[in-house]
Design an enzyme around this catalytic site. Structure first.
Site, PDB file in Angstrom:
ATOM      1  N   LEU A  36       0.811  -1.115  -0.041  1.00  0.00           N
ATOM      2  CA  LEU A  36      -0.015  -0.039  -0.077  1.00  0.00           C
ATOM      3  C   LEU A  36       0.919   1.133  -0.085  1.00  0.00           C
ATOM      4  CD1 LEU A  36      -2.995   0.608   0.119  1.00  0.00           C
ATOM      5  CD2 LEU A  36      -2.859   0.723   2.572  1.00  0.00           C
ATOM      6  N   ASP A  37       0.696   2.224  -0.912  1.00  0.00           N
ATOM      7  CA  ASP A  37       1.505   3.358  -0.980  1.00  0.00           C
ATOM      8  C   ASP A  37       1.599   4.453   0.218  1.00  0.00           C
ATOM      9  OD1 ASP A  37       2.093   2.655  -3.705  1.00  0.00           O
ATOM     10  OD2 ASP A  37       0.492   3.942  -4.640  1.00  0.00           O
ATOM     11  N   PRO A  38       2.765   4.885   0.361  1.00  0.00           N
ATOM     12  CA  PRO A  38       2.827   5.841   1.654  1.00  0.00           C
ATOM     13  C   PRO A  38       1.535   6.815   1.727  1.00  0.00           C
ATOM     14  CG  PRO A  38       5.145   5.429   0.563  1.00  0.00           C
ATOM     15  CD  PRO A  38       3.985   4.944  -0.376  1.00  0.00           C
ATOM     16  N   ARG A 208      -3.532   4.633  -9.108  1.00  0.00           N
ATOM     17  CA  ARG A 208      -2.959   5.639  -9.667  1.00  0.00           C
ATOM     18  C   ARG A 208      -2.901   5.821 -11.203  1.00  0.00           C
ATOM     19  NH1 ARG A 208       2.832   5.630  -8.086  1.00  0.00           N
ATOM     20  NH2 ARG A 208       2.480   3.603  -7.395  1.00  0.00           N
TER      21      ARG A 208
END
Length: 313
Positions: A36-38, A208
Site C-alpha cells: 500500500l503506497d505511503p 494511480r
C-alpha cells in the site's frame, strides 16, 4: 500464528508497518500480502510467523478502495506527492456521463503501471530509476476492474467528503466520528475538480494508473488526490487493528485467512497429496485441503483429480 489486518496510517510505507509488527510481535517473520503506497491508508494484511507460508495465496485477493481523482493536474508519481508538472482545463462534468465513462474502465484490460512503482525490469525497481531521473519501459499488465461507482463530483479534494459510513463506505452528512469513519488525506496540490470513486478491483490494479487514464479519457492530466483501501479479500477496514494495538491483535488463523473452499481429507488423501500424488476427487478450481482441521495443501481440481500447488507436512 495469526494473519492480521492493519489500518496503515498516512506517510508510512508497507515495510515500515512490517518493521513495527516485528517489534510488537517479537519476531522477524512478518510479511504482507500486497503493498500500500505511503500516501494511501487502510487495510494492509500481515502474516506472522508460520502464517507467512500462505502469503502467496493471498496476494491475488480482490481489493476495494475509496479514491479521490483530481482532474486538471498531472504529477510524476500520479499521486499527491507532486509536484504538479502539467495542467489542463477541465470540461464541465455531468455525473451521468462520468459514471458511463467509469463503466467503460471495468472488466479485463491492459493497464500500464506507474513509473513510480515497485515493479522490476532486469533487476531494476521502476521507482528507483524514476527517482534517478530515468524511466523504464513498463509493459501493460492484464488486470480486472470489477466495479467503479461515482460517489460525487467536487470542486477540490478539500471540498470532497472524508467521513464515511463503514457499513457501505458511502459519504455521511456529518463529520461526527460516532456515526462515521473520517479519513486523513495528503495535503492537496491545488484546487482541482475531484471525482470521488468507490472501486473494487482485482490483484495488480493500480488506482494511480486508473486516475491517469480517467483523466486521459476526459482530455486532461489527472492524479490520485487520496486513496483509502477498505477491503482486502475477506478483511474489511472496520475490523482492522491499529498500529498501537499490534502487540495484542488476535487476527485469524492462517487456514481461515485463505479465501478458498475447503476439502476435509481422510488420511489417505492427505498422505498422497503430501507425496505429490494426484488423488481422485470431483472438485474443480482452487481449494484448501485440511485433515482434522490442520492445513494439508492448496490444490487445483479439474473435476477428476487434485493437483498440489503447495503441501505442508
Amino acid at each position: 500464528m495469526p494473519v492480521i489486518a492493519v489500518d496503515k496510517p498516512l506517510n508510512l510505507t508497507s515495510h515500515d508497518v512490517v518493521n513495527r509488527a516485528r517489534r510488537a510481535r517479537g519476531t522477524k517473520r512478518v510479511g504482507h500480502t500486497g503493498t500500500l503506497d505511503p500516501l494511501a491508508t487502510g487495510v494492509l494484511v500481515l502474516c506472522v510467523d508460520d502464517s507467512t507460508k500462505v502469503v502467496q495465496f493471498m496476494e491475488a485477493d480482490s481489493k476495494d478502495y475509496l479514491a479521490w481523482i483530481s482532474l486538471g493536474a498531472g504529477t510524476p508519481t500520479l499521486d499527491a506527492e507532486g509536484p504538479v508538472e502539467e495542467t489542463g482545463d477541465v470540461p464541465p462534468l455531468n455525473p451521468a456521463q462520468v459514471q458511463t465513462l467509469l463503466q467503460s474502465f471495468t472488466g479485463p484490460q491492459a493497464q500500464v503501471p506507474p513509473q513510480y512503482s515497485a515493479i522490476q525490469v532486469d533487476g531494476q525497481r521502476a521507482y528507483a530509476v524514476a527517482r534517478a531521473g530515468g524511466a523504464l519501459d513498463l509493459p501493460a499488465r492484464n488486470v480486472v476492474i470489477h466495479t467503479l461507482d461515482l460517489l460525487g463530483i467536487f470542486p477540490s479534494v478539500e471540498a470532497a467528503p472524508r467521513t464515511f459510513d463503514p457499513q457501505n463506505w458511502t459519504p455521511t452528512n456529518t463529520g461526527d466520528t460516532d456515526t462515521g469513519r473520517t479519513f486523513t488525506l495528503p495535503p492537496a496540490l491545488g484546487e482541482f475538480p475531484t471525482l470521488l470513486v468507490r472501486a473494487s478491483v482485482g490483484s495488480g490494479t493500480y488506482l494511480r494508473s486508473l486516475a491517469r487514464d480517467v483523466g486521459g479519457a476526459l482530455g486532461v492530466p489527472a492524479h490520485l488526490g487520496g486513496l483509502v483501501r477498505t477491503r482486502v479479500g475477506r478483511y474489511d477496514l472496520r475490523d482492522a487493528a491499529n498500529l498501537d494495538g499490534l502487540h495484542e491483535a488476535a487476527g485469524i488463523p492462517d487456514l481461515a485467512a485463505l479465501d478458498f473452499p475447503v476439502i476435509e481429507a481422510d488420511d489417505r488423501v492427505a498422505r498422497e497429496l503430501r507425496q505429490g500424488k494426484r488423488p481422485a476427487h470431483p472438485a474443480r478450481g482452487r481449494h484448501v485441503v485440511t485433515l482434522k482441521g490442520d492445513l494439508v495443501a492448496v490444490v487445483d481440481g479439474n473435476g477428476e483429480a487434485l493437483k498440489v500447488v503447495r503441501a505442508w507436512a
